[in-house]
Design a protein around this motif. Structure first.
Motif, PDB file in Angstrom:
ATOM      1  N   ASP B  85       0.792  -1.220   0.000  1.00 23.23           N
ATOM      2  CA  ASP B  85       0.000   0.000   0.000  1.00 23.23           C
ATOM      3  C   ASP B  85       0.833   1.282   0.000  1.00 23.23           C
ATOM      4  OD1 ASP B  85      -2.297  -1.429  -0.107  1.00 23.23           O
ATOM      5  OD2 ASP B  85      -2.989  -0.975   1.926  1.00 23.23           O
ATOM      6  N   THR B  89      -0.412   3.680  -2.613  1.00 17.74           N
ATOM      7  CA  THR B  89      -1.270   4.808  -2.217  1.00 17.74           C
ATOM      8  C   THR B  89      -0.580   5.859  -1.350  1.00 17.74           C
ATOM      9  OG1 THR B  89      -2.005   3.959  -0.065  1.00 17.74           O
ATOM     10  CG2 THR B  89      -3.153   3.114  -1.996  1.00 17.74           C
ATOM     11  N   ASN B  91      -0.238   5.414   1.811  1.00 15.87           N
ATOM     12  CA  ASN B  91      -0.558   4.657   3.020  1.00 15.87           C
ATOM     13  C   ASN B  91      -0.016   5.282   4.310  1.00 15.87           C
ATOM     14  OD1 ASN B  91      -1.756   2.327   4.170  1.00 15.87           O
ATOM     15  ND2 ASN B  91       0.212   1.253   4.221  1.00 15.87           N
ATOM     16  N   VAL B  92       0.562   4.452   5.180  1.00 13.89           N
ATOM     17  CA  VAL B  92       1.022   4.907   6.489  1.00 13.89           C
ATOM     18  C   VAL B  92       2.077   6.020   6.361  1.00 13.89           C
ATOM     19  CG1 VAL B  92       2.195   4.183   8.599  1.00 13.89           C
ATOM     20  CG2 VAL B  92       0.482   2.695   7.554  1.00 13.89           C
ATOM     21  N   LEU B  95       0.606   9.352   6.147  1.00 19.96           N
ATOM     22  CA  LEU B  95      -0.225   9.838   7.255  1.00 19.96           C
ATOM     23  C   LEU B  95       0.135  11.273   7.638  1.00 19.96           C
ATOM     24  CD1 LEU B  95      -0.507   6.819   9.734  1.00 19.96           C
ATOM     25  CD2 LEU B  95      -2.400   8.127   8.778  1.00 19.96           C
TER      26      LEU B  95
ATOM     27  N   ASN C  97      -8.769  10.857   3.814  1.00 25.91           N
ATOM     28  CA  ASN C  97      -7.595  10.051   4.152  1.00 25.91           C
ATOM     29  C   ASN C  97      -8.008   8.618   4.485  1.00 25.91           C
ATOM     30  OD1 ASN C  97      -5.784  12.384   4.026  1.00 25.91           O
ATOM     31  ND2 ASN C  97      -7.000  13.071   5.777  1.00 25.91           N
ATOM     32  N   HIS C  98      -7.960   7.791   3.452  1.00 23.11           N
ATOM     33  CA  HIS C  98      -8.333   6.387   3.647  1.00 23.11           C
ATOM     34  C   HIS C  98      -7.084   5.541   3.781  1.00 23.11           C
ATOM     35  CE1 HIS C  98     -12.644   6.851   3.115  1.00 23.11           C
ATOM     36  NE2 HIS C  98     -12.349   7.785   2.235  1.00 23.11           N
ATOM     37  N   ILE C  99      -6.669   5.332   5.016  1.00 24.56           N
ATOM     38  CA  ILE C  99      -5.483   4.521   5.272  1.00 24.56           C
ATOM     39  C   ILE C  99      -5.994   3.197   5.828  1.00 24.56           C
ATOM     40  CG2 ILE C  99      -3.198   4.506   6.344  1.00 24.56           C
ATOM     41  CD1 ILE C  99      -3.610   7.064   4.789  1.00 24.56           C
ATOM     42  N   CYS C 100      -6.367   2.310   4.914  1.00 26.03           N
ATOM     43  CA  CYS C 100      -7.020   1.065   5.324  1.00 26.03           C
ATOM     44  C   CYS C 100      -6.210   0.323   6.393  1.00 26.03           C
ATOM     45  CB  CYS C 100      -7.240   0.160   4.126  1.00 26.03           C
ATOM     46  SG  CYS C 100      -8.242   0.911   2.838  1.00 26.03           S
ATOM     47  N   ALA C 101      -4.882   0.409   6.264  1.00 26.53           N
ATOM     48  CA  ALA C 101      -4.024  -0.366   7.165  1.00 26.53           C
ATOM     49  C   ALA C 101      -4.263  -0.034   8.626  1.00 26.53           C
ATOM     50  CB  ALA C 101      -2.553  -0.140   6.803  1.00 26.53           C
ATOM     51  N   VAL C 102      -4.695   1.193   8.902  1.00 25.22           N
ATOM     52  CA  VAL C 102      -4.907   1.563  10.301  1.00 25.22           C
ATOM     53  C   VAL C 102      -6.366   1.934  10.548  1.00 25.22           C
ATOM     54  CG1 VAL C 102      -2.537   2.308  10.682  1.00 25.22           C
ATOM     55  CG2 VAL C 102      -4.196   3.960   9.816  1.00 25.22           C
ATOM     56  N   HIS C 122      -5.085   1.321  -8.463  1.00 23.72           N
ATOM     57  CA  HIS C 122      -4.420   2.485  -7.870  1.00 23.72           C
ATOM     58  C   HIS C 122      -5.252   3.717  -8.180  1.00 23.72           C
ATOM     59  CE1 HIS C 122      -3.186   2.587 -12.049  1.00 23.72           C
ATOM     60  NE2 HIS C 122      -2.722   3.808 -11.897  1.00 23.72           N
ATOM     61  N   VAL C 123      -4.898   4.830  -7.579  1.00 27.20           N
ATOM     62  CA  VAL C 123      -5.651   6.064  -7.745  1.00 27.20           C
ATOM     63  C   VAL C 123      -4.874   7.013  -8.652  1.00 27.20           C
ATOM     64  CG1 VAL C 123      -6.506   8.107  -6.520  1.00 27.20           C
ATOM     65  CG2 VAL C 123      -6.787   5.830  -5.515  1.00 27.20           C
ATOM     66  N   TYR C 127      -3.922  12.995  -4.294  1.00 32.69           N
ATOM     67  CA  TYR C 127      -4.542  12.847  -2.976  1.00 32.69           C
ATOM     68  C   TYR C 127      -4.702  14.228  -2.359  1.00 32.69           C
ATOM     69  CZ  TYR C 127      -4.060   7.778  -3.030  1.00 32.69           C
ATOM     70  OH  TYR C 127      -4.191   6.441  -3.338  1.00 32.69           O
TER      71      TYR C 127
END
Ligand SMILES: Cc1cc2nc3c(=O)[nH]c(=O)nc-3n(C[C@H](O)[C@H](O)[C@H](O)COP(=O)(O)O)c2cc1C
Ligand code: SF4
Ligand code: SF4
Ligand code: SF4
Ligand code: SF4
Ligand code: FES
Ligand code: FES
Lengths: 539, 177, 235
Positions: B85, B89, B91-92, B95, C97-102, C122-123, C127
């Motif tokens: 991810d 994307t 991702n983390v 953040l 903010n779509h951070i699926c992992a968290v 993917h996008v 963002y």
């Protein structure tokens, strides 16, 4: 109870009490902004001082259309027109009535800006005092309503409007007669008539001007419509940024009620009609009919999917007729002069006249009403007088944020609904912005996209967030930081918004981008770069 | 036998995606029969080599070093896979994006929530410069395949590699998170 | 109720005359992606994922808001529709903010599932990474605006099912935000009955149960003693 004779008596009384000379001083928003109210008082004082009270009347009138040259003053009988009048010039103008020297800048009625216009909706603009119903009645006002109530069946009224070929002036050009017929035949315990005076296009002020200049014309048009479709309640939806229009409408409604021209048993018939004003908060989307209805109902002003259309399922679920201000402005003239007269003006499929707000890089700016079918070239070059400094014209933008840019090469396109759509723009509500060779088309597209982004209601995803992405891409292109891939993404988004957005705002938001891409693509491509760049900024 | 040249790259990520790859245990030995690992955080190679057949990229683009390396990766690889991810994307790693530009984040981390009398770290040429926004790798270079997941499980990575080695289109079942 | 026959993707099906295209399709085993639709709530036609092609109609129509008609020919899965759906889901992922992992909802999130369904690898859009707040002022629930897709399912569930209307939307465009009562923290929204219907309706991790996020996992250490006791005593 008002009778036809009473109308005639009022008209006669009004005409006899007129003084020999009427001086019209525009007191509408445009001229007020350049000091017209002070001028109006100075003119009155000057008449007083010159002892001319018996002979001269100073009338505060609605917009004359030449707002760019305001404050405007005209002398009724001899047709003298004064421009950019300053309050201290008032005595000079009064003195000039008796041949005194006058250095106030004079306009010319024979100028194509005036001579090539054709006034139907704006015929009383700049001629009558919009705050006195007597003046409207003196020019034949409310006779069409009388005629309709006493001599025509609702079906005949609808037939007349249908035969006139009138189409909606709010943007889409839907045939007005057809819409009235749908409302008339939709079953419902009650029906409503709504006048759409939201006018949200940036730079547009046609409807404001009509409401300020001739409020009774709109009330009469709404009344005739109500009779035709079977409604007993009307709403005038006006944006809060139009305080003068609202004040004049309130006055007009009160006067019409006082004379039994609104209310119960109008003209001694069983027709009852009441009109209330609803003030909008100025969101562009509230001009969209279903959002406008939600707003009147006291809910968040957001569109809903159509069908069902308001004609079948409108205000509080009842059949509702919703037309634009200018559309209603055409009704009484059509009834008075006949459907055939109206159908004889304009082109094959676009009848009558259209009011435009001519602005931008053009010598003569202001409101114009021209017959449908006049070419863009005639409007820009003859009425508008070309660019102020002679720089070549590059194009015009019509239809505001929902419209498109038309290049100079296509200026022989006639203004009618179909022709404008064919060249990738729309008639829209009547904004017409002239652009010269120095205009940056990418910036134009970006400006309108920013407007759509800010005005998106946020209900549907493609418009809510697609406009943001498009705006960012346009900004990136404009800043010279985009690649060909970004331009391709922009074009895909145009496609997406057009096909999937819920309402007209999102569906037409790509228009300014697509039309500038169609005619001025090289302006975009010039700005593209080969490689993706990331700024190592903020260090 | 002519083995395929494989590279794996570790950008702005937690190394979890590499751990997932290592989770494939003894299959890695089978893999070694088909590929030659020419560049990887777990191999001792300083510069990204030329003529790589397949590169797996873990992590997002978060600093100037990533920005430079990813260009080399693209130019020198036949195929680039965004692995996990963060690469796909942000991702983390991303953040931090809503918190503002790099400078204000450093300020928050090192001064406001750290030592009020401290200084912002600045060691040009040694510690890479943070970008204002963390971005997925496809925003910078064309990516051939996206393998989402945080991390993508070992078996999913294996399935993709097996397909690629066999020359068949890989099955990308599974989503984000 | 009169019956209507229509074709969906070429298959002849019959439906009741008051059914929507979405209902008719689902009964026939044809799936159409949806997000703002939720069985039991009114239709708003807002997400545009269920758009379908109907022969003779120049515009795409939302299946959730379109009633079947006799002889209607519907296409639900053309390349054009697929491309649009994918783009719409991408726009949503890029918007907040779509951070699926968290995320609390990962694994049981309709948006996450939609991404798989529409083949979003993917996008392609930038963002937007907006700065969104999290409101945990309510004793039992929280709302994380980072994950909200503005589908208004919570608004409608609260209004139409619970009959309360604690939720609504303030602001316009991409700045639109869910609010409780007159934009007060949820915990202070006196109209809220804490029924939890919005939580049930929410398709994403936006509305969550307190205690379910990673950081605020609530432990009850005394349960250990209970378990040990249960074993020892062979409950
Ligand atoms: C975003 C949007 C804004 C609109 N704004 C206006 C407006 O300000 N005035 C108006 O008359 N019509 C406006 N319309 C069109 C109305 O929805 C409606 O079609 C019109 O009022 C019908 O009147 P007509 O048939 O007389 O044109 C707008 C439409 C959209 C989609
Ligand atoms: S197209 Fe835009 S303005 Fe219209 S409903 Fe959708 S979000 Fe609202
Ligand atoms: S995707 Fe997950 S496992 Fe992989 S690097 Fe990012 S945070 Fe770590
Ligand atoms: S709400 Fe769904 S899509 Fe968004 S982060 Fe959570 S799991 Fe992912
Ligand atoms: S909180 Fe959940 S249900 Fe409510 S609008 Fe946001 S995503 Fe939809
Ligand atoms: S406002 Fe005075 S001429 Fe238009
Ligand atoms: S499910 Fe039909 S528009 Fe959202």
């Amino acid at each position: 109870m008002m009778e036809f004779q009473d109308l005639q008596i009022m008209a006669e009384q009004e005409r006899t009490r007129r003084k020999a000379i009427r001086i019209h001083c525009c007191t509408s928003s445009g001229c007020q902004a350049s000091g017209a109210l002070e001028l109006f008082h100075q003119l009155q004082a000057a008449v007083e001082a010159a002892g001319q009270n018996e002979r001269v009347d100073i009338i505060g009138v609605g917009c004359m259309g030449f707002c760019g040259q305001g404050p405007m003053v005209s002398v009724e009988a001899d047709g003298v027109l004064f421009e950019h009048v300053r309050p201290e010039q008032a005595p000079e103008i009064i003195a000039s009535l008796d041949g005194g020297p006058c250095n106030v800048k004079q306009g010319d009625h024979a100028h194509p800006f005036f001579a090539r216009q054709m006034h139907i909706v704006r015929r009383n603009g700049g001629v009558i005092d919009p705050e006195r119903i007597e003046e409207y009645i003196a020019v034949g006002g409310y006779q069409a309503l009388y005629h309709v109530l006493h001599e025509m069946s609702p079906a005949e009224v609808i037939d007349a409007i249908t035969r006139s070929g009138l189409r909606g002036r709010g943007g889409a050009g839907y045939p007005t007669g057809l819409k009235w017929a749908t409302v008339a035949k939709s079953p419902g315990e009650r029906k409503f008539v709504i006048c759409n005076g939201d006018e949200g296009d940036p730079g547009a002020f046609m409807d404001r001007s009509i409401l300020e200049s001739d409020p009774h014309l709109i009330l009469e048009g709404m009344s005739i419509a109500a009779y035709a479709v079977g409604a007993d309640q009307g709403y005038l939806y006006v944006r809060g940024e139009y305080p003068l229009a609202i004040a004049r409408l309130q006055k007009a409604i009160a006067q019409a009620r006082k004379h039994d021209l609104l209310g119960s048993q109008i003209f001694d018939t069983s027709f009852n009609f009441r009109v209330d004003i609803r003030v909008g908060a100025g969101a562009f989307v509230c001009g969209e009919e279903t959002a406008l209805i939600a707003s009147i109902e006291g809910r968040r002003g957001q569109p809903r999917p159509r069908p069902p259309y308001p004609a079948e399922h409108g205000l509080w679920g009842y059949p509702t007729l919703i037309n634009n201000v200018e559309t209603f402005g055409n009704i009484a003239p059509i009834i008075t002069n006949g459907a055939d007269w109206y159908a004889g003006i304009g082109t094959e499929r676009s009848k009558g006249t259209k009011v435009f707000a001519l602005t931008g890089k053009v010598r003569n700016t202001g409101l114009i009403e021209v017959p449908m079918g006049m070419t863009i070239r005639e409007i820009v070059e003859e009425l508008g007088g070309g660019t102020p400094d002679g720089t070549p014209v590059k194009g015009v933008q019509t239809g505001g944020p929902s419209g498109g840019c038309i290049p100079e090469a296509l200026f022989d396109t006639p203004v009618d609904y179909e022709s404008l759509a064919e060249v990738g723009s729309i008639m829209g509500s009547g904004g017409m912005v002239v652009m010269d060779a120095t205009t940056n088309m990418v910036e134009i597209a970006r400006f309108y996209m920013e407007f759509c982004m800010d005005e998106s209601c946020g209900k549907c995803i493609p418009c809510r967030t697609g406009t943001v992405q498009m705006y960012r891409l346009l900004s990136k292109i404009s800043a010279g930081q985009a690649t060909a891939a970004d331009l391709a993404t922009l074009e895909q988004l145009c496609h997406l918004l057009r096909e999937t957005s819920l309402c007209g705002l999102g569906q037409s938001a790509p228009n300014p981008v697509q039309s500038t891409l169609r005619y001025f693509r090289e302006e975009y491509e010039r700005l593209l770069r080969k490689r993706v760049t990331i700024n190592l900024t903020s260090r | 036998m002519n083995r395929l040249k494989l590279a794996t790259v570790w950008l702005g990520g937690c190394s979890g995606c590499h751990m997932s790859l290592l989770d494939l245990d003894e299959w890695l030995i089978d893999l070694a029969a088909h590929v030659e690992l020419v560049y990887s955080p777990i191999a001792d190679q300083k510069t990204f080599p030329e003529g790589v057949d397949l590169t797996l990229v873990e992590g997002a683009i978060a600093n100037d070093e990533h920005l430079e390396l990813i260009q080399d990766v693209r130019e020198r690889s036949r195929m680039v896979v965004a692995l996990g991810d963060c690469a796909v994307t942000g991702n983390v790693t991303a953040l931090r994006n809503p918190l503002g530009e790099a400078r204000s984040i450093l300020q928050q981390v090192y001064i406001e929530h750290g030592d009020p009398r401290g200084v912002l770290p600045s060691t040009p040429g040694i510690v890479p410069i943070l970008l204002d926004q963390v971005i997925p790798i496809h925003m910078i270079i064309p990516v051939d395949l996206f393998l989402a997941g945080c991390p993508p499980s070992g078996p999913r990575i294996r399935a993709v590699l097996e397909a690629l080695l066999a020359g068949t289109p890989p099955e990308l079942a599974g989503g984000f998170g | 109720m009169a019956a209507r026959t229509l074709t969906i993707n070429g298959t002849l099906i019959s439906a009741r005359s008051n059914e929507t295209v979405l209902e008719a399709a689902r009964e026939a085993g044809i799936s159409i992606p949806t997000l703002c639709h939720l069985d039991g709530l009114s239709e708003v036609g807002a997400c545009r994922l269920c758009l379908v092609e109907i022969a003779g109609s120049p515009k795409l129509q939302p299946a959730c808001h379109t009633t079947v008609t006799e002889g209607m020919e519907v296409q639900t899965d053309t390349p054009r529709l697929k491309a649009h759906r994918r783009a719409i889901v991408e726009l949503l992922f890029a918007e907040r903010n779509h951070i699926c992992a968290v995320c609390v909802a990962s694994g049981h999130c309709e948006l996450q599932q939609l991404a798989v369904e529409v083949g979003m690898s993917h996008v392609r859009y930038e963002y937007l990474s907006p700065d969104c707040s999290v409101d945990i002022s309510h004793a039992r629930f929280g709302i994380d605006h980072n994950r909200c897709v503005l589908c208004t399912r919570c608004v409608r569930a609260c209004d139409e099912v619970e009959g309360v209307h604690t939720w609504d939307i303030a602001g316009r465009g991409t700045n639109a935000r869910l609010i409780t009562d007159l934009n007060v923290p949820w915990g202070e929204a006196t109209s809220c009955t804490s029924c939890g219907k919005c939580l049930l309706a929410c398709p994403t991790g936006a509305i969550f149960s307190r205690g379910s996020t990673v950081a605020e996992l609530e432990r009850d250490a005394s349960r250990i003693a209970t378990i040990v006791a249960a074993r020892n005593e062979r409950w």
